[in-house]
Design a protein around this motif. Structure first.
Motif, mmCIF file in Angstrom:
data_model
loop_
_atom_site.group_PDB
_atom_site.id
_atom_site.type_symbol
_atom_site.label_atom_id
_atom_site.label_comp_id
_atom_site.label_asym_id
_atom_site.label_seq_id
_atom_site.Cartn_x
_atom_site.Cartn_y
_atom_site.Cartn_z
ATOM 1 N N ILE A 189 0.848 -1.193 0.000
ATOM 2 C CA ILE A 189 0.000 0.000 0.000
ATOM 3 C C ILE A 189 0.881 1.239 0.000
ATOM 4 N N PRO A 190 0.301 2.413 -0.314
ATOM 5 C CA PRO A 190 1.108 3.642 -0.312
ATOM 6 C C PRO A 190 1.651 3.956 1.081
ATOM 7 N N LEU A 191 2.911 4.384 1.147
ATOM 8 C CA LEU A 191 3.520 4.825 2.389
ATOM 9 C C LEU A 191 4.020 6.252 2.227
ATOM 10 N N TYR A 192 4.121 6.939 3.357
ATOM 11 C CA TYR A 192 4.554 8.329 3.355
ATOM 12 C C TYR A 192 5.779 8.467 4.247
ATOM 13 N N PHE A 193 6.829 9.049 3.686
ATOM 14 C CA PHE A 193 8.096 9.259 4.391
ATOM 15 C C PHE A 193 8.158 10.716 4.818
ATOM 16 N N MET A 194 8.043 10.958 6.115
ATOM 17 C CA MET A 194 7.965 12.336 6.637
ATOM 18 C C MET A 194 6.827 13.116 5.983
ATOM 19 N N GLY A 195 5.739 12.414 5.649
ATOM 20 C CA GLY A 195 4.595 13.052 5.013
ATOM 21 C C GLY A 195 4.628 13.059 3.505
ATOM 22 N N ALA A 196 5.762 12.683 2.891
ATOM 23 C CA ALA A 196 5.889 12.681 1.429
ATOM 24 C C ALA A 196 5.606 11.281 0.891
ATOM 25 N N LEU A 197 4.804 11.194 -0.163
ATOM 26 C CA LEU A 197 4.445 9.911 -0.755
ATOM 27 C C LEU A 197 5.675 9.256 -1.378
ATOM 28 N N ILE A 198 5.907 7.994 -1.007
ATOM 29 C CA ILE A 198 7.025 7.244 -1.585
ATOM 30 C C ILE A 198 6.629 6.738 -2.962
ATOM 31 N N GLU A 199 7.319 7.208 -3.997
ATOM 32 C CA GLU A 199 7.060 6.758 -5.365
ATOM 33 C C GLU A 199 8.065 5.706 -5.812
ATOM 34 N N GLY A 200 9.227 5.723 -5.239
ATOM 35 C CA GLY A 200 10.250 4.749 -5.600
ATOM 36 C C GLY A 200 11.081 4.388 -4.383
ATOM 37 N N LEU A 201 11.389 3.095 -4.238
ATOM 38 C CA LEU A 201 12.137 2.623 -3.076
ATOM 39 C C LEU A 201 13.142 1.587 -3.576
ATOM 40 N N TYR A 202 14.386 2.031 -3.807
ATOM 41 C CA TYR A 202 15.397 1.195 -4.451
ATOM 42 C C TYR A 202 16.507 0.854 -3.457
ATOM 43 N N PRO A 203 16.518 -0.361 -2.915
ATOM 44 C CA PRO A 203 17.593 -0.753 -1.988
ATOM 45 C C PRO A 203 18.844 -1.157 -2.753
ATOM 46 N N LEU A 204 19.992 -0.943 -2.128
ATOM 47 C CA LEU A 204 21.286 -1.231 -2.749
ATOM 48 C C LEU A 204 22.200 -1.872 -1.710
ATOM 49 N N GLY A 205 22.682 -3.079 -1.981
ATOM 50 C CA GLY A 205 23.536 -3.789 -1.045
ATOM 51 C C GLY A 205 25.011 -3.577 -1.344
ATOM 52 N N PRO A 206 25.887 -4.160 -0.532
ATOM 53 C CA PRO A 206 27.328 -4.014 -0.754
ATOM 54 C C PRO A 206 27.831 -4.935 -1.862
ATOM 55 N N ASN A 218 25.828 -6.196 -7.259
ATOM 56 C CA ASN A 218 24.760 -6.532 -6.331
ATOM 57 C C ASN A 218 23.436 -6.093 -6.944
ATOM 58 N N VAL A 219 22.471 -7.007 -6.974
ATOM 59 C CA VAL A 219 21.125 -6.729 -7.492
ATOM 60 C C VAL A 219 20.136 -6.884 -6.341
ATOM 61 N N THR A 220 19.353 -5.850 -6.086
ATOM 62 C CA THR A 220 18.323 -5.930 -5.053
ATOM 63 C C THR A 220 17.017 -5.422 -5.636
ATOM 64 N N VAL A 221 15.958 -6.199 -5.445
ATOM 65 C CA VAL A 221 14.640 -5.774 -5.910
ATOM 66 C C VAL A 221 13.718 -5.679 -4.704
ATOM 67 N N MET A 222 12.799 -4.736 -4.756
ATOM 68 C CA MET A 222 11.871 -4.523 -3.643
ATOM 69 C C MET A 222 10.510 -4.127 -4.191
ATOM 70 N N SER A 223 9.473 -4.796 -3.712
ATOM 71 C CA SER A 223 8.121 -4.444 -4.122
ATOM 72 C C SER A 223 7.634 -3.246 -3.320
ATOM 73 N N ASN A 224 6.792 -2.435 -3.954
ATOM 74 C CA ASN A 224 6.277 -1.244 -3.279
ATOM 75 C C ASN A 224 5.021 -0.768 -3.988
ATOM 76 N N ASN A 225 3.872 -0.991 -3.350
ATOM 77 C CA ASN A 225 2.613 -0.437 -3.837
ATOM 78 C C ASN A 225 2.366 -0.777 -5.307
ATOM 79 N N GLY A 226 2.532 -2.043 -5.670
ATOM 80 C CA GLY A 226 2.220 -2.483 -7.028
ATOM 81 C C GLY A 226 3.367 -2.450 -8.000
ATOM 82 N N SER A 227 4.510 -1.940 -7.589
ATOM 83 C CA SER A 227 5.685 -1.895 -8.454
ATOM 84 C C SER A 227 6.800 -2.745 -7.865
ATOM 85 N N VAL A 228 7.710 -3.140 -8.724
ATOM 86 C CA VAL A 228 8.931 -3.805 -8.287
ATOM 87 C C VAL A 228 10.085 -2.902 -8.680
#
Length: 486
Positions: A398-415, A423-433
């Motif tokens: 579902i949609p999340l808000y970071f300090m009140g701002a809507l998160i549109e993209g959330l891209y994690p990056l490992g070492p 390093n390849v990291t994928v993360m699902s977020n509100n209908g997107s990968v």
């Protein structure tokens, strides 16, 4: 006393100027949802308010005398948010190219170990494809502090379900552990050092039994892929401290449709897509090995672990990515079958085996060994352990808000590591990968070409599945009773 676990501390010992052991994230925000509008001072003040009561954000390292034991966490009594949150602006035109160039540079900077091991850069002036301006937060946190699950839990302290709502996870009533005096710390470290060999003896028998069972599985063809069996590629050598980042998006519904139609898992689909993307990338460069690439896939053991302390509660399995198979559907099916065996093999391994053995990592010896390993360029001389690391992190549906701002993209990056510079990291977020790639710049200079193959490969796999499951039209036989108009 809040002592680091052996696994947490090992990420400190593994770190060198070239092999940086922090995890990063690129968070793209629609700041127009912030109640009262966005201002950097207001954003920073709210961030300061939310992290103050969370020990993971306000603790720092204290070394043990003579390095006799792993470090401990102590409260930073001089915590200052300005040491951790910084403001930057993208140069014109402020597009994707400028964003990944800046974040790549930031990813190559080490964290200051004299302070709590995290930083955030608030990047203004980013213009997305639709022309609207966004705010981007580039976060960095040391792996000694978080793994995938604990990192997600920490983010929940900064996010809410509505722009003006309280954080999803309120700060618990936790206090920093009591800081021991010098003599007490030294005494505890001596006791730990003396009893360590006794603990090692207890691990030997289970480890020998595991080796015996693994040999049996290998003979039966049901063992997971073995390390040191990976083919060599251009990103499997000694790395430098330069980093390069690339980002892409895929549709989560496409992944689910493929999963449901083939009876596989989301992780199977992600690995198959990665295998196809890597195959195309290497083939176009005349670098495609005859045998399949081998990935290390981190696995959370938080639910199974008997240990109550420690930030990192992970294990890993090895997975062949099917880069030696051209057909995307065949690659998925083969990979799913191998993953089934790998999961069964992994489940037979104690959830705490990695954490238990990591307790014997000696600070000085470990650090010297890592530097010698890189200095003599040993990753280029011995068989390749694995080609890359791939992580699949489930995110919010579902949609999340970071300090009140809507998160549109959330891209994690490992070492990235010596011997495995991608390093390849994928993360699902509100209908997107969201797909995040990070690599050693010298090992993978054209990372953008690779990341763009992920959505293309997902499309090709979806097409192959649709063709396979499409019902064959029934041809009706003509009979004597059939007329021309029937």
């Amino acid at each position: 006393m809040d002592r680091l676990s052996g696994l947490d501390a090992s990420f400190l010992y593994l770190e060198t100027p070239a092999q940086l052991m922090h995890v990063c994230g690129v968070i793209v925000l629609d700041a127009s949802t912030i109640p009262g509008g966005y201002t950097y001072p207001g954003f920073r003040a709210e961030l300061d308010r939310r992290v103050r009561d969370v020990p993971e954000f306000t603790r720092k390292l204290r070394r043990v005398p003579l390095g006799l034991d792993h470090p401990i966490w102590v409260q930073d009594k001089h915590f200052d948010i300005d040491h951790h949150v910084h403001r930057l602006a993208l140069p014109s035109p402020g597009g994707y190219a400028e964003l990944v160039e800046l974040t790549s540079h930031l990813a190559g900077l080490p964290l200051d170990r004299s302070r709590p091991l995290w930083e955030m850069w608030v990047i203004e002036g980013y213009h997305a494809d639709d022309g609207r301006e966004r705010v981007v937060v580039f976060s960095k946190m040391h792996h000694a502090t978080v793994d995938g699950v604990s990192g997600s839990n920490l983010v929940s302290h900064l996010c809410s379900l509505e722009p003006d709502a309280d954080p999803m996870a309120e700060a618990e009533e936790r206090r920093h552990a009591r800081e021991p005096g010098h003599r007490e710390l030294f005494g505890r470290s001596v006791v730990s050092m003396v009893t360590r060999p006794l603990n090692a003896v207890r691990l030997v028998t289970p480890s020998v039994e595991l080796v015996t069972k693994t040999v049996g599985r290998a003979r039966a063809g049901t063992a997971m892929a073995a390390p040191f069996s990976a083919p060599r590629t251009s990103f499997n050598g000694t790395i430098t401290g330069h980093r390069v980042i690339a980002l892409a998006d895929m549709d989560l519904e496409d992944v689910r449709q493929i999963k449901n139609a083939t009876g596989t898992t989301v992780n199977d689909v992600v690995l198959a897509v990665a295998g196809g993307a890597l195959r195309g990338y290497l083939e176009d460069r005349d670098e495609l090995p005859a045998s399949s690439l081998l990935a290390t896939v981190p696995v959370s053991v938080r639910e199974e672990s008997r240990h109550s302390s420690g930030a990192n509660k992970v294990s890993a399995l090895f997975a062949k990515l099917g880069t030696d198979t051209d057909d995307p559907l065949e690659r998925l099916r083969d990979l799913a079958e191998r993953n089934k065996h790998a999961k069964e093999h992994h489940s037979a391994i104690s959830a705490d085996s990695l954490q238990d053995w990591a307790e014997f990592a000696a600070p000085r010896t470990f650090g010297l060994a890592v530097r010698a390993y890189a200095g003599f360029k040993l990753p280029e001389r011995h068989p390749v352990v694995h080609n890359l690391v791939i992580s699949n992190v489930p995110g919010p549906p579902i949609p999340l808000y970071f300090m009140g701002a809507l998160i549109e993209g959330l891209y994690p990056l490992g070492p990235v590591f010596h011997g495995a510079g991608l390093n390849v990291t994928v993360m699902s977020n509100n209908g997107s990968v969201h797909v995040g790639l990070i690599a050693c710049q010298e090992s993978l200079p054209d990372i953008e070409d690779l990341v763009q193959r992920f959505p293309a490969e997902l499309k090709a796999l979806k097409k192959a599945v649709a063709a396979q499951t499409k019902p064959t039209p029934i041809k009706r036989k003509r009979t004597a009773a059939s007329g021309a108009g029937s």
